[in-house]
Design an enzyme around this catalytic site. Structure first.
Site, PDB file in Angstrom:
ATOM      1  N   HIS A   1     -12.277   6.825  20.271  1.00  0.00           N
ATOM      2  CA  HIS A   1     -11.073   7.170  21.041  1.00  0.00           C
ATOM      3  C   HIS A   1      -9.837   6.468  20.488  1.00  0.00           C
ATOM      4  CE1 HIS A   1     -10.673   3.300  23.244  1.00  0.00           C
ATOM      5  NE2 HIS A   1     -11.997   3.284  23.255  1.00  0.00           N
TER       6      HIS A   1
ATOM      7  N   CYS B   1     -16.690   0.445  21.702  1.00  0.00           N
ATOM      8  CA  CYS B   1     -16.234   1.759  21.251  1.00  0.00           C
ATOM      9  C   CYS B   1     -15.709   1.692  19.820  1.00  0.00           C
ATOM     10  CB  CYS B   1     -15.136   2.278  22.181  1.00  0.00           C
ATOM     11  SG  CYS B   1     -15.757   2.829  23.789  1.00  0.00           S
TER      12      CYS B   1
END
Length: 210
Positions: A166, A183
């Site tokens: 992301h 992430c």
């Protein structure tokens, strides 16, 4: 600085707010309503009195959290992509694969062994490492907000539990001085937006050390 001001200082302000994902329009050096709104958002998030005007406290905090804008950024010039020299894992050479290298700090969308696009990425810390392995995109969330940390995760492509590729405004501002909670962070919003649109649920994801 306040509403109605114009000039290079306002351009610098807008560019720095853009780095932190508070200002979306083109940089024009005009302290208008959208700049006021961006400043208010930044102030409210940092518990600074919300005035929409840039006092010394606001400016010092913003400067500390951002880097000096480049000439291209100040003039809304989008850099042309550079050819990638990324070394691909063998598992990335067949089909459609989101190929992610920790050592090279690179992510590439690869189709039948040919790189379609690539971008810089960063990963989790030693306490919250990004998992290596072969996965697939389980689901996509364009405007995702983390339920665990309350942080914005735009253009999220989830591939392993709560771990996703992301956009990260923190990565854009601080570079490799920071890390994620596991992430795969991307600092170029335009590139990760293009990746989000190009990738489908079910596409293969390979995360490797080399």
């Amino acid at each position: 600085m306040s509403s109605g001001d114009k000039g290079d200082k306002v351009k610098d302000l807008q560019a720095r707010l853009k780095q932190l994902d508070w200002y979306e329009p083109k940089i024009d050096g005009v302290y208008g309503a959208k700049t006021v709104s961006a400043v208010k958002g930044f102030q409210g998030k940092r518990e600074i009195p919300v005035t929409g005007e840039v006092d010394q406290r606001t400016l010092d905090r913003l400067t500390a959290m951002t880097r000096k804008p480049t000439t291209d950024e100040l003039n809304n010039v989008v850099a042309k992509p550079k050819p990638s020299s990324m070394n691909l894992d063998d598992r990335c050479l067949q089909g459609r694969v989101v190929c992610i290298s920790k050592k090279q700090r690179k992510l590439a969308l690869v189709v039948d062994g040919t790189i379609q696009m690539s971008m810089d990425v960063r990963f989790g810390s030693e306490l919250t490492p990004t998992r290596n392995g072969v996965f697939s995109v389980g689901w996509k969330s364009r405007n995702h907000v983390s339920k665990l940390y309350g942080s914005k995760m735009p253009y999220a492509l989830f591939f392993s539990g709560g771990q996703a590729v992301h956009y990260s405004s923190d990565f854009a501002a601080r570079g490799y001085n920071g890390s994620s909670h596991g992430c795969v962070n991307v600092r170029n919003k335009e590139k990760v937006a293009a990746l989000f649109d190009a990738v489908s649920v079910g596409d293969k994801v390979v995360v490797y050390t080399g």
